[in-house]
Write an enzyme that holds these catalytic residues in place. Structure first.
Site, PDB file in Angstrom:
ATOM      1  CG  ASN A  35      -0.214  -0.110   2.532  1.00 46.38           C
ATOM      2  OD1 ASN A  35       0.782  -0.812   2.669  1.00 46.38           O
ATOM      3  ND2 ASN A  35      -0.710   0.602   3.529  1.00 46.38           N
ATOM      4  CG  HIS A  36       2.367   4.643  -2.653  1.00 46.03           C
ATOM      5  ND1 HIS A  36       3.403   5.009  -1.814  1.00 46.03           N
ATOM      6  CD2 HIS A  36       2.728   5.087  -3.896  1.00 46.03           C
ATOM      7  CE1 HIS A  36       4.342   5.623  -2.509  1.00 46.03           C
ATOM      8  NE2 HIS A  36       3.961   5.688  -3.774  1.00 46.03           N
ATOM      9  CG  LEU A  37       0.132   4.159   3.941  1.00 43.58           C
ATOM     10  CD1 LEU A  37       0.419   3.677   5.355  1.00 43.58           C
ATOM     11  CD2 LEU A  37      -1.351   4.426   3.768  1.00 43.58           C
ATOM     12  CG  ASP A  41       4.807   4.511   1.583  1.00 39.23           C
ATOM     13  OD1 ASP A  41       4.992   4.762   2.788  1.00 39.23           O
ATOM     14  OD2 ASP A  41       3.721   4.700   1.010  1.00 39.23           O
ATOM     15  CD  GLU A 105      -3.143   2.182  -2.644  1.00 43.81           C
ATOM     16  OE1 GLU A 105      -4.052   2.913  -2.219  1.00 43.81           O
ATOM     17  OE2 GLU A 105      -2.173   1.831  -1.943  1.00 43.81           O
TER      18      GLU A 105
END
Length: 708
Positions: A35-37, A41, A105
């Site tokens: 996931n890309h926060l 990252d 994403e």
């Protein structure tokens, strides 16, 4: 350089890496997906994976000046998203037994949740025959390097956790080719990502612990709830009031006791609910709309000795009869106003101190998350209500299942008019937002069709929940601009009519996402989402739910849905064995619903197993009959039941509020639509109003009495 950077990250962010053994399990040919926060990252993956992966980087992003220093440190493969040959080259690289890193994403989240997942990485994994290694990054969304500034409470150095889950493989039918295969791979990847988010979530926590956690994440001053009295409450005030009220309630109850709660949707109800959680009592949410007979029956079933309610609510709701009936059964009724009058300065000071250091004063026992958290009573739309006992783990699991599929965040505002004695109103409309930092506006009645749209407009609500009955009512009376701020509307508890869906889309520009569940499943089992939506279905099963379809004699398409998962109830409380918990057999719950499932996993409800009539040897779905009648007469309410018939075994009876309903009109429409004569009601009974339960669902017990 890598060692120095790793030590710096560990020092400042207290980085914790879980599941390192899974990295070795994956083998050599691996596609790492995460996931890309935030902007850090990629650095986290580079620094804390045992081996340096090959980073797939968008060629246009790679040209940005602030990425160039990082790209000099790592092995990278520039990808041009407009060039299909670049994807083929990437596949060839992985086939050389390399470990490659991709963010599916394609961009940093602006909601804090999983956003659109591109099909390309799924196709790359499929074509290269690589193992997929899911990696969950958590905590980076609270750094200044995220895109959530102004949406969440940003911290300079929050704790970051990197969780490496077990490697997976895609299993796609070899017969699927071309675009369909790419689409199938995309769905598989999306399911894997949402499963990753759920598997790495901390759902084994008590509800009150999660409230404390959220106050640490978003701050004590973060406003979390408001009601019609317009007195907002923040996390700090909520926790403090829970300590004060909880200590008072503890004087009249015992630990583990089922305690009755008879309150409407208001902030005080939420305080009461969590005050009971704090002291280890189990709130039993009483449905006051079903009358004193059913409410007293519920109290006996759960062995409730004490009910907490409000004098003002009892007076305004004209519930004095219920209160008197409870007292006759020697059930103690305590008014919150009386408790408020007993609170002195010492109580307030004690509660204030506890509220400042809640973790020091809330010490749940080991494995408390497995204990009962709430008792809800089934609506009784088809029979005698039962008590459904849900644990903390059940509710927490279901909210994380939903969170893995729906992108909501602290900037959203939920409008909840569904009663909190109903599973949809309590878990979906109340606990899910409150335990996720989402502000919620509570309104006491979903039946105020003119007032609710006005309040949605006034509160700038972005998410709302409703049944078809309520949503169609709001649509008829609302101004065209009342729902301007609404992002998502979730419908459940009854079938969503096509007319309701179309009206919301055309008049207000809002899509309704239909879902499906039951009180026994905490409640959600499936839902349509912005990413995967197929009107006419109830969406796809949520992550971590096992299922099987059981054949039903006479039903050619589909089967009876039986499910298992962390969100399945602890068990029933039955009137014949009061107070005794009856757990589901082998952890499976029989929904009693006949469903079909297409190749992509979308579920279509055919009807209740109990809501089929056998006419002249043929099985006829009463739900299907109601569906075509709602298309014929879209602006009326219809309920179809069956009664014994000497000639054909059973006969259909239509109960409707359409004053000029004629069987000849139904027969002509059915013939035109290719619907058999067996599906045409034999008898029509016209009523002023079709009986409804307080939840908005059709009251089939009362309908059956009318038909008989």
């Amino acid at each position: 350089m890598r060692t120095i950077m790793r030590k710096l990250f560990k020092f400042f962010y207290n980085v914790e890496v879980k599941g390192l053994e899974n990295f070795e399990k994956a083998g050599d040919r691996v596609l790492i997906v995460a996931n890309h926060l935030s902007f850090i990252d990629a650095a986290l993956i580079y620094l804390f994976m045992p081996q340096r992966p090959l980073f797939a980087v968008n060629r246009f992003i790679a040209q940005k000046w602030y990425f160039k220093p990082f790209l000099k440190l790592v092995k990278n493969f520039p990808l041009d998203p407009t060039n299909p040959m670049a994807t083929k080259a990437m596949i060839n690289e992985i086939r050389k037994d390399k470990k490659c890193m991709i963010f599916p994403e394609g961009r940093i989240t602006v909601t804090g949740s999983l956003m659109k997942v591109y099909e390309g990485p799924g196709m790359i994994a499929d074509k290269s025959n690589a193992k997929i290694l899911p990696v969950r990054i958590d905590g980076a969304q609270y750094t200044p390097f995220s895109r959530l500034k102004g949406k969440v409470r940003i911290k300079l150095f929050p704790k970051i956790t990197v969780t490496i889950l077990e490697p997976r493989t895609f299993d796609i039918d070899a017969e699927i080719k071309g675009r369909k295969r790419r689409h199938a791979a995309g769905i598989k990847l999306y399911d894997l990502m949402s499963q990753m988010l759920f598997d790495s979530s901390d759902y084994k926590r008590t509800l009150f612990r999660s409230v404390i956690d959220q106050s640490h994440i978003h701050g004590r001053r973060h406003i979390i709830a408001e009601d019609a009295l317009r007195k907002p409450i923040n996390y700090g005030s909520l926790i403090t009031r829970c300590f004060i009220l909880g200590d008072k309630i503890a004087q009249n109850t015992k630990k583990g006791e089922y305690v009755g709660v008879m309150l409407p949707n208001m902030v005080t109800s939420i305080v009461t609910f969590f005050a009971l959680q704090y002291i280890g009592r189990v709130p039993a949410m009483l449905n006051f709309s079903t009358g004193e007979k059913n409410l007293i029956s519920a109290c006996k079933t759960a062995k409730i000795k004490t009910i907490y309610t409000s004098k003002r609510f009892v007076t305004m709701g004209k519930l004095e009869g219920i209160v008197e009936a409870a007292k006759k059964q020697k059930i103690k009724v305590i008014y919150l106003e009386d408790i408020a009058g007993e609170v002195n300065i010492f109580d307030k000071l004690t509660g204030f101190c506890k509220g400042l250091f809640p973790s020091a004063f809330y010490k749940p026992e080991k494995n408390a998350y497995q204990k009962p958290a709430v008792v809800l009573f089934t609506s009784g739309s088809e029979g005698t209500p039962k008590g459904v006992v849900l644990s903390h783990e059940n509710i927490q699991a279901n909210r994380y299942q939903l969170a893995s599929r729906v992108d909501f965040g602290p900037t959203d505002i939920v409008f909840n008019a569904l009663p909190i004695f109903h599973s949809f109103g309590l878990t979906g409309g109340t606990l899910l937002p409150l335990l996720s930092g989402i502000r919620t506006f509570f309104y006491p009645s979903p039946l105020h069709y003119r007032i609710v749209p006005e309040l949605i407009y006034d509160t700038n609500a972005t998410i709302m929940f409703g049944t078809d009955t309520f949503l169609s009512g709001y649509a008829r009376f609302a101004n065209n601009y009342d729902f301007y701020s609404v992002r998502y509307v979730f419908a459940g508890a009854e079938k969503l009519k096509e007319e309701t869906r179309r009206l919301w889309a055309e008049k207000y520009g809002v899509r309704i996402f239909e879902g499906y569940g039951a009180t026994e499943t905490s409640p959600a089992l499936s839902t349509n989402t912005p990413m995967h939506n197929k009107p006419g279905t109830v969406g796809r099963l949520l992550p971590a739910i096992e299922y099987k379809l059981e054949d039903v004699p006479g039903i050619e398409e589909g089967g009876k849905l039986i499910v298992k998962g962390a969100n399945i109830m602890k068990g029933y409380l039955l009137s014949k064995t009061p107070g005794k918990l009856i757990p589901p057999e082998d952890g499976y719950y029989d929904t009693g619903d006949i469903v079909s499932m297409d190749d992509e996993g979308y579920i279509t409800i055919k009807g209740r197993a109990k809501r089929f009539a056998k006419i002249a040897g043929e099985m006829v779905s009463l739900t299907a009959v109601e569906t075509y009648l709602s298309k014929l007469w879209a602006y009326n309410h219809h309920a179809v039941v069956s009664i014994p018939d000497a000639k054909k075994g059973e006969a259909l009876v239509l109960v409707t509020d359409k004053t000029d309903a004629e069987r000849a009109d139904i027969s002509a429409y059915a013939k035109k639509q290719g619907i058999g004569e067996l599906s045409v009601p034999k008898t029509i009974k016209i009523v002023d109003k079709v009986p409804l339960l307080g939840t908005g669902k059709t009251d089939y017990v009362s309908v059956q009495k009318l038909a008989s």
